[in-house]
Design an enzyme around this catalytic site. Structure first.
Site, PDB file in Angstrom:
ATOM      1  N   ASP A 157       0.833  -1.007  -0.174  1.00 11.83           N
ATOM      2  CA  ASP A 157      -0.124   0.030  -0.009  1.00 11.83           C
ATOM      3  C   ASP A 157       0.789   1.123   0.005  1.00 11.83           C
ATOM      4  O   ASP A 157       0.435   2.373  -0.178  1.00 11.83           O
ATOM      5  CB  ASP A 157      -0.685  -0.068   1.173  1.00 11.83           C
ATOM      6  CG  ASP A 157      -2.148  -0.739   1.108  1.00 11.83           C
ATOM      7  OD1 ASP A 157      -2.778  -0.458   0.017  1.00 11.83           O
ATOM      8  OD2 ASP A 157      -2.872  -1.199   2.018  1.00 11.83           O
TER       9      ASP A 157
HETATM   10  C1  BGC Z   1       0.355   1.715   6.378  1.00  9.95           C
HETATM   11  C2  BGC Z   1       0.101   0.371   5.640  1.00  9.95           C
HETATM   12  C3  BGC Z   1      -1.443   0.199   5.247  1.00  9.95           C
HETATM   13  C4  BGC Z   1      -1.810   1.527   4.708  1.00  9.95           C
HETATM   14  C5  BGC Z   1      -3.401   1.624   3.929  1.00  9.95           C
HETATM   15  C6  BGC Z   1      -0.151   2.622   5.653  1.00  9.95           C
HETATM   16  O1  BGC Z   1      -0.189   3.950   6.388  1.00  9.95           O
HETATM   17  O2  BGC Z   1       1.672   1.759   6.316  1.00  9.95           O
HETATM   18  O3  BGC Z   1       0.403  -0.788   6.284  1.00  9.95           O
HETATM   19  O4  BGC Z   1      -1.593  -0.879   4.396  1.00  9.95           O
HETATM   20  O5  BGC Z   1      -1.669   2.724   5.490  1.00  9.95           O
HETATM   21  O6  BGC Z   1      -4.159   1.794   5.304  1.00  9.95           O
HETATM   22  C1  NOJ Z   2      -1.575  -3.708   5.515  1.00 11.99           C
HETATM   23  C2  NOJ Z   2      -2.555  -3.718   4.845  1.00 11.99           C
HETATM   24  O1  NOJ Z   2      -3.623  -3.882   5.653  1.00 11.99           O
HETATM   25  C3  NOJ Z   2      -2.451  -4.632   3.676  1.00 11.99           C
HETATM   26  O2  NOJ Z   2      -3.442  -4.632   2.801  1.00 11.99           O
HETATM   27  C4  NOJ Z   2      -1.285  -4.386   2.832  1.00 11.99           C
HETATM   28  O3  NOJ Z   2      -1.002  -5.445   1.764  1.00 11.99           O
HETATM   29  C5  NOJ Z   2      -0.178  -4.305   3.725  1.00 11.99           C
HETATM   30  N1  NOJ Z   2      -0.264  -3.233   4.787  1.00 11.99           N
HETATM   31  C6  NOJ Z   2       1.290  -3.851   3.151  1.00 11.99           C
HETATM   32  O4  NOJ Z   2       1.255  -2.423   2.787  1.00 11.99           O
END
Ligand code: BGC
Ligand code: NOJ
Length: 811
Positions: A483
């Site tokens: 993400d």
């Molecule tokens: C986090 C991720 C997460 C994303 C979406 C980011 O701030 O670091 O792990 O998947 O937000 O909510």
């Molecule tokens: C947490 C999110 O919930 C997941 O969807 C994502 O793949 C990982 N972070 C990596 O960014």
């Protein structure tokens, strides 16, 4: 250093000090009503949706950290204490907290008084039950005041935490006998209230926080308890709470117990009131009648234990490694249920305010859950598919209460559609229930726009096929699995969301990771099509998959590993030409799992590069070198300090992809090493470094660039749970559902050797025994099924469910 121990007989983790490195929590509830409970009785409960239907209040990011809970206070002379230690924090003579499967028990003592607080959410009912039992171990009669205390949340947890100009005026309660009703907003549009009851006569109560706790004191020294009284207060606005006050005379050697019920009650709109302004208490009376006696409490707790025992008997191993057995048989599967229920909504790191059910998250959670309750997995798949857009793209999240897509987070995460194929494929392999493909599912929750689930899968696959970039690799959109790799974002302003800023349809930035997914799940989709009688279409899908393989081996291969992506300017990310972020874990895992380069050496080379460049003693890092400065063209990934979260931490989720890949290539020893490193059960001895629960996977462990290398964060709600279970159960132990039966193809490290497994599959019970006489890692040399030799490692499904004895020799 340990802060407790595993009790495998009772499937519990027993915490022996309240001062764990972080609050160590448990989840109570299996279906609609949930409670988060820490080892000091902190936490809160909600019905279905942590944001919209919150029953009790919790203050995140507080100091002390775990602030707010469902508390019980014992006043025994001048000693005021809690069985869970917090919030008063009176030093206890003894304390343990046993977190079990769906229940938590505190056993504490102070000054010759033993107290036990047992908490669980019964099956099929929307309430939490707590029994407080006290035993006078002293030689004197004790006069005890027992108080309960919960702080009600005004349902919408976000509004509750921010809209004070309204909220301080709307709080309303009713009290009748030993029952407190929280009915804020019931007078207008709500048709639900909370009930808090104790099955004994009370000598007083409070429902106003100001009266009970005081304005300048709090739960650690509530004014009413300090004064040894209660004020029978009725909340008018401000902060409604529930507190019962019981007086108990306890002679030496005597036992006393009482049961508290905290529940969610709902009435049909036309039957909301029993008299003008008076709530209809029928649903509360019903709950109270179900759990008012010790016998009822015991029966309900027993039913919960039996439920879990039965669930976990779907996959149960016996090996020579006790840690492996407890991880596989108990805690990993338990966490898979929790992630299935919560997605990424409510934990001690996710506030339950923002995020509903993640599309990709829920699809992946299902991979580790489907064998437990396939029927619920089926419902979930349909819920998820119902939110898909007509062009195959998807919302990134949906709200569990409404089951509608969450526009605030939007769409354009281009890996999302393919995860739908992943979870449907897992469901079909587990159940063989192809009827699900005919289910009519809506697009974007529009009842007038429906198509079969199979059509939804077609849309998913086609969405990627038709959204390719300059190298014929899939466009990444806002992001893929990572993400924080935001190649179309270019955010310069603090506070902008990296996930929704910038154009989602960048025409250049591409993802090799999605390409790997397309190949892996494209093949699975082709299998599904073949089984559904669409052979020509399956061949067409495989031809496209083949083309994608070529694209990956061409533009996606960097010489020693797979490239991660191409940015919006066409420059490679995760390549030897980069100064930082030269190699990433995700494409290595996904492409090898997809079989890309398996026969031509690239897969092997990629895994060796991972081992060489990304491995640490605590697991494999996301990429190296970490980014040392913010990079506009990469986005959030470079916003984190080196070694944390997506900037080169050990992101646990991707580690099982590597372990699976190693197993696919036949390296059992290395597969197990990777599996073991992030497994919390194996980290119990270093809890002071790891800090999070030794019985739950965490999302991220600080990488080698971090000051706190080895420190875990964000425990519980992570796709790591599901993927780790897939990894160990299907690839290392090798008992893998396929569309045509159960494949048994272990890839074992010598240290595991022989093992046995009971696997429930499509109504039959397979008693599997694997004998590894020669310390070989992979390769089935002989198989017998019910005593008769069997020519294949794919055990066919019997016509009628039966007990099947399978013996396998490796070597
Ligand atoms: C986090 C991720 C997460 C994303 C979406 C980011 O701030 O670091 O792990 O998947 O937000 O909510
Ligand atoms: C947490 C999110 O919930 C997941 O969807 C994502 O793949 C990982 N972070 C990596 O960014």
């Amino acid at each position: 250093m340990r802060f407790g121990y595993f009790d495998d007989i009772n499937s519990e983790y027993v915490i022996t000090t309240p001062e764990t490195p972080l609050p160590w929590i448990n989840y109570l509830g299996t279906q609609d009503f949930f409670r988060l409970i820490s080892n000091t009785s902190g936490g809160y409960c909600f019905y279905k949706d942590a944001k919209l239907m919150r029953l009790t209040r919790y203050r995140y990011n507080n100091s002390p950290m775990d602030c707010g809970g469902h508390y019980f206070y014992i006043k025994d002379g001048s000693n005021i204490w809690n069985p869970g230690w917090q919030p008063v924090k009176t030093p206890l003579d003894s304390y343990i907290c046993r977190h079990g499967l769906g229940y938590t028990v505190f056993e504490s003592s102070k000054n010759g008084l033993d107290a036990v607080q047992e908490v669980f959410v019964p099956l099929h009912e929307n309430c939490e039950l707590t029994r407080v039992t006290m035993m006078n171990k002293s030689s004197e009669t004790k006069e005890i005041d027992l108080y309960s205390y919960v702080e009600f949340c005004l349902w919408d947890a976000q509004d509750d935490a921010s809209n004070f100009q309204r909220n301080f005026s709307i709080g309303e309660v009713e009290v009748e006998g030993s029952t407190i009703y929280h009915k804020t907003e019931y007078r207008e549009r709500r048709n639900h209230y909370a009930v808090f009851h104790v099955n004994k006569e009370i000598c007083g109560f409070d429902t106003s926080r100001d009266e009970f706790a005081g304005i300048y004191s709090g739960a650690d020294s509530p004014r009413a308890i300090m004064a040894g009284t209660s004020y029978n207060s009725i909340a008018h606005g401000w902060a409604p709470v529930g507190s019962h006050h019981l007086k108990i005379t306890l002679a030496p050697g005597k036992l006393y117990s009482c049961i508290f019920i905290l529940g969610y009650c709902e009435n049909p709109y036309e039957h909301k009131f029993s008299a003008p302004g008076v709530i209809n208490k029928e649903p509360a009376d019903r709950l109270i009648s179900l759990f008012g006696t010790d016998d009822q409490f015991d029966v309900a707790l027993h039913a919960l234990r039996t439920y879990w025992k039965d669930l976990l008997s779907s996959y149960r191993i016996t090996s020579a490694n006790e840690k492996l057995d407890r991880a596989v048989n108990i805690w990993n599967q338990y966490q898979c249920m929790v992630t299935f229920n919560m997605s990424r909504s409510a934990s001690y790191f996710e506030s339950g305010l923002g995020r509903g059910m993640g599309f990709r998250d829920s699809c992946q959670d299902l991979l580790g859950f489907v064998h437990l309750i396939p029927e619920r997995a089926r419902e979930r798949i349909i819920d998820i598919a119902n939110t898909q857009f007509p062009d195959g793209s998807t919302y990134h999240q949906y709200q569990p209460l409404t089951k509608r897509g969450n526009m605030a987070v939007g769409s354009g995460f281009n890996d999302d559609p393919l995860w739908l194929i992943a979870c449907v494929s897992a469901y079909l392999k587990e159940t063989g229930d192809f009827s699900i493909l005919d289910e009519q599912c809506t697009f974007d929750s529009n009842e007038d726009d429906k198509a079969s689930l199979l059509d939804h899968l077609r849309k998913s696959f086609d969405y990627t096929t038709t959204n390719l970039g300059p190298h014929s690799l899939p466009l990444i959109g806002r992001a893929d699995w990572n993400d924080c790799l935001n190649l179309n974002c270019f955010s310069k302003h603090p506070g902008e969301s990296f996930q929704i800023t910038g154009p989602s349809e960048g025409p250049v930035a591409e993802s090799v990771f999605i390409a790997g997914m397309y190949v892996k799940y494209g093949k699975e989709f082709a299998d599904i099509l073949t089984h559904a009688g669409c052979e020509t279409e399956a061949a067409d899908v495989l031809a496209k998959v083949e083309k994608m393989c070529d694209a990956v081996l061409d533009a996606g291969w960097d010489g020693e590993w797979f490239v991660r992506a191409y940015d919006a300017f066409g420059a490679p990310v995760g390549s030897k030409v980069c100064d930082e972020g030269r190699i990433y874990i995700e494409p290595q895992g996904m492409c090898v799992m997809a079989g890309i380069g398996k026969d031509t050496g690239e897969a092997e080379a990629a895994l060796r590069s991972v081992e060489k460049h990304l491995d640490t003693e605590y697991g494999i890092m996301l990429h190296q070198p970490a980014y040392t400065r913010y990079r506009l063209e990469l986005g959030e990934i470079s916003s984190y300090p080196p070694g944390y979260k997506e900037n080169a931490s050990i992101f646990c989720h991707c580690n099982p992809w590597i372990a699976i890949s190693e197993a696919i290539l036949g390296h059992g020893d290395r597969a197990f090493e990777v599996y073991r490193k992030t497994n919390p059960v194996f980290l119990e001895d270093i809890s002071e470094i790891h800090r999070t629960e030794p019985y739950a996977y965490c999302q991220t462990i600080a990488g080698k660039d971090a000051a706190t290398h080895g420190e875990g964060k964000n425990s519980w709600l992570t796709g790591t749970a599901a993927w780790s279970f897939v990894c160990i159960s299907q690839y290392i132990l090798g008992i893998r559902p396929e569309l045509d039966g159960l494949r048994i193809d272990p890839c074992l490290p010598p240290e595991i050797g022989s093992f046995s497994c009971v696997r429930r599959f499509r109504g039959s019970t397979y008693n599997i025994s694997v004998v590894n006489g020669k310390d070989t890692e992979k390769g089935v040399s002989s198989i017998t099924v019910n005593g008769a030799p069997c020519g294949s490692s794919l055990i066919p499904v019997p016509e009628t469910p039966s007990v099947i004895d399978v013996r396998i020799n490796i070597g």
